[in-house]
Structures are given as C-alpha cells and as structure tokens.
Enzyme design. Sequence first.
Site, PDB file in Angstrom:
ATOM      1  N   GLY A  91      37.072  46.524  38.272  1.00  0.00           N
ATOM      2  CA  GLY A  91      36.755  47.944  38.101  1.00  0.00           C
ATOM      3  C   GLY A  91      35.260  48.203  38.186  1.00  0.00           C
ATOM      4  O   GLY A  91      34.479  47.648  37.424  1.00  0.00           O
ATOM      5  N   GLU A 146      31.181  36.843  36.798  1.00  0.00           N
ATOM      6  CA  GLU A 146      31.477  37.383  35.461  1.00  0.00           C
ATOM      7  C   GLU A 146      31.335  38.902  35.411  1.00  0.00           C
ATOM      8  O   GLU A 146      30.469  39.475  36.079  1.00  0.00           O
ATOM      9  CB  GLU A 146      30.482  36.746  34.490  1.00  0.00           C
ATOM     10  CG  GLU A 146      30.621  37.141  33.052  1.00  0.00           C
ATOM     11  CD  GLU A 146      29.415  36.679  32.242  1.00  0.00           C
ATOM     12  OE1 GLU A 146      29.623  36.251  31.113  1.00  0.00           O
ATOM     13  OE2 GLU A 146      28.272  36.769  32.740  1.00  0.00           O
ATOM     14  N   ASN A 176      24.178  33.442  31.044  1.00  0.00           N
ATOM     15  CA  ASN A 176      24.239  32.779  29.738  1.00  0.00           C
ATOM     16  C   ASN A 176      23.860  33.791  28.669  1.00  0.00           C
ATOM     17  O   ASN A 176      22.763  34.347  28.680  1.00  0.00           O
ATOM     18  CB  ASN A 176      23.271  31.588  29.735  1.00  0.00           C
ATOM     19  CG  ASN A 176      23.377  30.779  28.470  1.00  0.00           C
ATOM     20  OD1 ASN A 176      23.374  31.328  27.370  1.00  0.00           O
ATOM     21  ND2 ASN A 176      23.475  29.458  28.621  1.00  0.00           N
ATOM     22  N   GLU A 203      39.592  47.385  42.515  1.00  0.00           N
ATOM     23  CA  GLU A 203      39.187  48.443  41.596  1.00  0.00           C
ATOM     24  C   GLU A 203      37.686  48.693  41.715  1.00  0.00           C
ATOM     25  O   GLU A 203      37.107  49.406  40.907  1.00  0.00           O
ATOM     26  CB  GLU A 203      39.566  48.074  40.158  1.00  0.00           C
ATOM     27  CG  GLU A 203      41.002  47.577  40.052  1.00  0.00           C
ATOM     28  CD  GLU A 203      41.520  47.504  38.631  1.00  0.00           C
ATOM     29  OE1 GLU A 203      41.168  48.361  37.807  1.00  0.00           O
ATOM     30  OE2 GLU A 203      42.307  46.576  38.329  1.00  0.00           O
TER      31      GLU A 203
END
Lengths: 343, 343, 343
Positions: free
Chosen positions: C237, C278, C318, C220
């Site tokens: 995405g 992430e 973080n 994506e």
Amino acid sequence: MAFYAIALGSCTENKQHDIIECFYPQPIMAPNAEWVGQLQSVLSMGPTASVTRVPLKHLETVADLFESADYDMTAQFARLSIEGETELVLTLLEQDIAPDSVPAAYLKLHLLSHRLVKPHSTNIDGIFGVLRNIAWTNLGPIDMPELPEWQMATRARGQTLQVFSVDKFPKMVDYVVPSGIRIADSSRVRLGAYLGEGTTIMHEGFVNFNAGTEAASMVEGRITAGVFVHKGSDIGGGASIMGTLSGGGKTVISVGESCLVGANAGIGISLGDRCIVEAGLYITAGTKVSVVDPDTGNHSVMKAAALSGLSDLLFIRNSLTGAVECRANKTAVSLNAILHQND
Amino acid sequence: MAFYAIALGSCTENKQHDIIECFYPQPIMAPNAEWVGQLQSVLSMGPTASVTRVPLKHLETVADLFESADYDMTAQFARLSIEGETELVLTLLEQDIAPDSVPAAYLKLHLLSHRLVKPHSTNIDGIFGVLRNIAWTNLGPIDMPELPEWQMATRARGQTLQVFSVDKFPKMVDYVVPSGIRIADSSRVRLGAYLGEGTTIMHEGFVNFNAGTEAASMVEGRITAGVFVHKGSDIGGGASIMGTLSGGGKTVISVGESCLVGANAGIGISLGDRCIVEAGLYITAGTKVSVVDPDTGNHSVMKAAALSGLSDLLFIRNSLTGAVECRANKTAVSLNAILHQND
Amino acid sequence: MAFYAIALGSCTENKQHDIIECFYPQPIMAPNAEWVGQLQSVLSMGPTASVTRVPLKHLETVADLFESADYDMTAQFARLSIEGETELVLTLLEQDIAPDSVPAAYLKLHLLSHRLVKPHSTNIDGIFGVLRNIAWTNLGPIDMPELPEWQMATRARGQTLQVFSVDKFPKMVDYVVPSGIRIADSSRVRLGAYLGEGTTIMHEGFVNFNAGTEAASMVEGRITAGVFVHKGSDIGGGASIMGTLSGGGKTVISVGESCLVGANAGIGISLGDRCIVEAGLYITAGTKVSVVDPDTGNHSVMKAAALSGLSDLLFIRNSLTGAVECRANKTAVSLNAILHQND
C-alpha cells in the site's frame, strides 16, 4: 461605489428551495458600478441584495446587459438557459467579506479556480459553515436529507444511483477547467484549488481549496488546504505537505520555486527556492536536523523550523547513521520538459 | 423461533438470471418471528428459504406487512417498485452463519454499513467466494462475462460505457450513506465499511469492508480490512495500517481512542488510547524499539509487538541517531473541531 | 508483405472532425497480407493508408471479411454499428513504428492492454505529442476547447456535466478489461497498462501505460511508466516505484518474481527475485547500504545501484542504528492465496 465581484450562474435547489450549489461560467472581478446599477434596476434588487434569482422573463435583458459589457460567455449562457428554461441566479459581492450564503461561497471558490484571485487573497472565513454536505451523483448534486429517497426511487425503476462523493466541496473540473492543465483523476482536486498554467496533477496528486500551484508543476503528492507551490516545483508521488507549520499553529506552508519534494516524503516546514527533500524523508518543524557547514564540513544541530523558508537546501537522512542532515543543494532542479510530458 | 436479519431489496441479475448484487434500503435485525411467518405465508416460502423473489403481484401485500411493523422505508420502497414495475427480493437470514448467496452476502455488508453490527461481529467467512467480480459502470453493475458485449453495443450506438471499478465489492455510498459522515472520494470506501457518526474520509483515506471507525474521526490514510479505529483518532494522510499484526498471523489490529497516526506513517501493531506515531515512521511488529523509562531516562530495547495495544505511547525516530524510540506521551490528542471542519 | 497490426474501431471526433480517441474491441496482430489486401480493395485504401474511415454502406462487407478470418468479435461489432448507424475507422499499422496519429496511438495502447505485446516491446515513441488532452466526462470524451460550451449547454438544461479526468490517457477499463483481474478504482490504471492474469489492483494501486504486471500480483502501490513487475510479487500500500533508475537516467526499473515491496516503501533500483523491501523504507540508487556478509556477518558499504537486479535480498533500516542494511533473504515470499482473496 466599487464592487468586488459578480457572476450569473445556475444553481441547484433542494426541496425546500434552498440553493445547495452554483455554477458560474464567467465570474467577474471589480465590475463597473454603473453597469451593475443597470442590472440592479432591471432585477429590482435592493441595495444590499447579494443573491438574486433571475426569472426566465428577465434573462434576455440580462443577457443583453452582459453582452454590452463584453461578457460574452455569460450572455451566451443566459441565452442557452432561456432555451433550456432554466432560471439563473445573479450573485453580487459588494466587498471581499466572509461568504454568508451558498452562492457567495461558490463564487469565491470559482474566483480561485478561475485564477482571478490567489490562495489567501480572498476572504473565505467560515466557508465550512456555509457550504452544505452534498451527495455528488450521476444525477447531479443531491442534498443529503433527500438522498435515501433518490436512491429508492432510482432503484425502484431498475436503475442505479451512483454517488461519487459526499462532501461540502465538489471537484473543481465540474465547474472550472483552467487552461493548460491536466488532472488524471479529477476527484482529487477540489473547487477552490488554484492550478497555474502548465500544472499536471497525476493520479496520486491532490489539491485542496485555497491552495495550489503558481505555474508549471508536476504534482503527484498532496497539496493541503492553504499550501501554495511556486513555479517549477515538483511534488513527488505520495508526498505529504502539512497545511500549517507542524506544531506551530497558523503559519501556512509554502514551497518555493524549482523545489523537489521526493516520493513518499513530507514537509511540515516551508521550503525556499531550489530545495530538495529526499524520497521517503519526512521533515516536521520539530525534526532535529544536523546542518552541514559547506565550508568546514562541521555539523550543527537545529530544529527544522529554523530552516523554514530558506533556499538551496538539500534534506536527506544519512543512510549509514540514520541522522537527518541538511546540506547546501548544488544541483538546481530543472524541470525536464520531456519527463513531464511522459507522466 | 428467532431470526437474525431480514431485508427487502432490489437486485441485478445477469443473463442467466443469477443475482449479482442487491440493494436493501432498510435492513432489519432480529425481526419478530410471528411477523416473519406472515411474510413467509404470503410468499409461500419454505421453512429454509433465505432468498425469495417477490413478484409484482405480491408487492402491495408485502408493503402493507412492512408498514404494519413500522418499517416505513421498506414499505415505501415496495410501493415505488410497484410503480417502477421492478420485482424485489426478500432475504431472510435465520442465523448468523457464513453467507451462502449473493443476497445474503450483500445483506451482511449492509448490516455493517448501516451500523447495525460492528466489524468482526457478524459472520462473513468465505464472502470472497460468494461475491462475483462485477464491472461497476455508468449503466449499472454488469457481470464480467457480459462486459465486452455491453461495451460494443454502447459504442455501436455512438455512446461510451464507463467502468468505474472491476471488483467484488461495490463502493459503500451507492448502497448506504450513514448519517453524519463525509467521504471526499467515495470510490475508496467499500460496502461493508462501518463509519461512525462524525467520520470524515478525505481523498487519500480508505476503508475496507469489516473495518472502520467507532465515532468522530479524521481519516486520510488506509484502514485495512478488519481494522477498527476508536473515537477521536486521526489517521494521517497516506498512513498505512496493516490488517493483521505484521508477521503475527491473525491478530487483528485496532487503534484506540484519541490516537494520531501521522502522515505517511504506518503501524503493524495495535495502539491503545492516546498514542502518537510520528509522521513518516513505520512501526511493524518486528521493529526493535528503544523504550525510554520516564523515571530514569534509561533505554531498553524490545520488539514493537510487545507494546501492541498499550496506551499513552509516543513513537518517533530519533532524527539524530536514527533509532526508533518509544516515550510516554504527555500530550493527549484532542481533536480540534475547527481543524476537522476545514479538511 | 507482412503487416504489424490492424483493428476496426469506433472513434470520437471533435467539431473539426479530428479523431480524438478510438475504441477497438479486437486488435489483431500480424494479420494475413492477402486478407488485408481484400479490405484495402473494398475500402479503396491507398497502399500507405493507415487510418481509413469506413462508411456505413461498406460495414456489411467489412463485417463479412472479418468473419471470414474468424475475427468474430469485430464482425459482431461492425454489425451492431450498422444498427446503431455509427461509422467506424479501420487502422492498419504496416510496421512497428512510432505512432503518428490518434488512431495509431490508441491501437498501440490497446495492444498493450490486450496483452498482445509486453511493455517496451512496441514502439510508442512520441506518443505524448500525438495524444490530445481530453475531458473524460459522463457524456463521453470531449475535446478541451469545446468543454466550456458543453458545460454551459448542459447546465442551461438544468443538468450537470461531470468531468472525471482531464488527461491525454483514458482509463484502461473503458476500452479493455483483460481476463482474471480486479481493479478497485479504475481511474488509477491507464490505457496502455499491461495487467497479467491474476492481478488485483487495490484502491491505492496505480499502473501507468507501458508498464504492468506479468501474472498474479497484488498491487497496492504505484507502478510508474515503464516498470514491469514479474509474477507473484506484491507492491504494498502506497509503495512507490521510480520509473527509471533514480539519478541514473534511462535504465528502466523492474521487479522480479515473488518480491515484496512493503507498504509506504519505495525503490529507485530494480529488484531480482525473492527480494523484500521493508515497509516504510525508500531505497534510491544513491542510498548507501550496509551489506551484511551472510558468512562472516561483516558489513561493507555500497550504493544501492550496485545491488540493482540481484535476487534474494532483504532491505531494512536497522531500527536501533538507523542504517539501511541489506541481508540475504531467507524467506521466499509465497503469495498467500487466501490473503489475496481477502484484499
């Protein structure tokens, strides 16, 4: 008397014979007044007429007139239209005022995409109110109220109607393909975009109307309505440019020369020349930035809005402290010709 | 006896005469049982038949029956199909059960895009297993195993076959264009999307099936399968919405009224009303957020999942400390009508 | 004598009879030399001829020869072309050298998309200089200098010319649709992409030429030229992958097996196996990363470039300190078959 612009084009009508879109092969700025007078005379145009239908019987005369003024492309188009039995429309703009009809609005958008006027230098106030919402289909432009009937009629013949867009603005390249550009996915550049020679719009790039690039540029991000990017600047993949100074109302954002807005980055302020915004960093006008004094190394905090339009800045987020920092950019971005060729 | 839905449509078959896609101009919820009985009688449908081919010879009678119940659009479509010599298909869903055929699956998707049912309120379990992977081309839908032959046959005639998508879901607007919407690049909205009146999907916007917007909304980001966005909320350019609570399994994400998810931002939690997520900030369910007490100014840390669905929140990343913070949002987002008109 | 590749195809010419693009239904690697000799003899090809036009009168003989070597698809295509009265082109590459003609360049791109060669394993040096900038339209490929005339001629007949792309590379699926894939918006995958069986390219996905996926993959985000993604990895995405090590010149980036690059994330380094970046985090080669020792919990700082290509890493920012951290990734990403089915 001087005139602002004129063009002969082909228009689509809906069932009520309203014009819903227009194609002009050769929009003309500042046409000669006497020559316009001849056209007005042939077509019995009133002094204030701005949109005049040109019936087939007058097309040959009109073609001759355009040819006499060396507008050969329009002359050729008029003659092809005689063969094709397609009536045309002559749109004359006396002044640069807000467009008050579909043909006038389309002419303004053509002027931009033909690079005859730059973004913000022609009056398109209220253009949204003038343009109609159109279904852009494989069978051509269809006025929205008529779409369901077209869909049914096509399907009832065992065929399919393909709708590429439902929008007030068409894609630029169905009307204008300026020289020296590439647009990988043309649905992402609206008519009214201004693309400078040497611009490449990659698949993730986007350019709205009344916006664009001055010259060579690699655009893989989004150039919002109103934004202008100067030569040699790159807009990285997925990068976002806000249309106006974020939170700041009407100040239109621009990007100077030789800037790099990194992939997935974003700006809500203007950039001067030779600025870099690191990949993934979004700077809004309200972002508090820690500015590093190049002499002392001391940091002082200010809102990004205060840095809007300045040159030779590098914006990063310090990956150890999380602080958004602004430093002097020692590295001018030189567009790598080979890199561009390979995108 | 009550019925769930019925529709008369035109379908494409592959060479084995399997139906691979269906277009229904007018899907109907809860049709009158007696009237359905008349259709069943005319077409000699068994009591459990859900998909019935309607030969040309019955189309006039079927058209009359639809007209008698004031389903004029379907009646008109049936009559056009008689002229076009196109056989139709009648799809009857007795109950709201998981679709077990292509015509049933397409009818469910039509119900969503016609705004007859809202996302999550019709049973589409297992729809991926029912739908076929189709090449959506300029010559219409082609079943994948037949594509190479079509490509060769077209090229051998000196023409080109253009494949716009290879997918189980078609784009919505080839089937349904609900009122009061714009979709700048229609390839980005799948059939089965629910777009409320007043929704604009810009070029970078995306809406999956069983997802969408309740009412007026400016969508320049991605509304993933299952997500529902309530009225007056804006999804900024390139913004990402996860389909389910990130890391949290099956909780479907929603966005309340008058929210703003900033450009290049993202959410893996639900938002209540009047929330703002700053441009460029991605909040997942596991993001540890420093929540600012509006009274004392004290910070307490919690996972974003704990804030899921709450109203009047503002999420930012503090640009000096890098910490993700949540504050009370004093500024309700009021959708600026003019802004919307100009995108 | 050995040969590298051969294919019989259909090509489009401009007005000067230059070939501007080619479609080959069945590119063939390492054809038998004796068999090639027979073709060369029939077509009176010189020993160094790489591109030979095949007139209609020879097509039957050529079809027989392809059939004799069990290249049935090409034989079928040749026979269809006799019916369609379309002349074909035979392209023979003696060695794997840089393409020096449009037919040779298109054959190389076909080899990649037919999965006959992997990215970086065929020589495409200088392909940008060989390919022409083409307008890809509803009427087929049009050489740029001829576009204005086509636009006028089409409009003069009351029709519209629709330009889908202005680019050197066409979209892959107009030429090749490899087995077991889906591409929601096919304009985002260029010819020359290599898509492994089981790959789904969602609407926001993108794959450039000489790049792609090894096997099952949910894409994506953007797979830039040169990048290769190994089996079981997901590109979220809007995720961005830089083509070469950011700031590092020519090192090409790859993504190992079972990785997850989160939505709106980005990487300018290679990933080994089972890595996670992430959502929303952009890691460039120069990003200073705080690496957590899994035994002691101590942090040490290094540039991300030093972590390029390592396995089992988890990259996060973080959310309390803003620091980019790298930890050992305990959770192998297992591609959820149901999740994929539902995208």
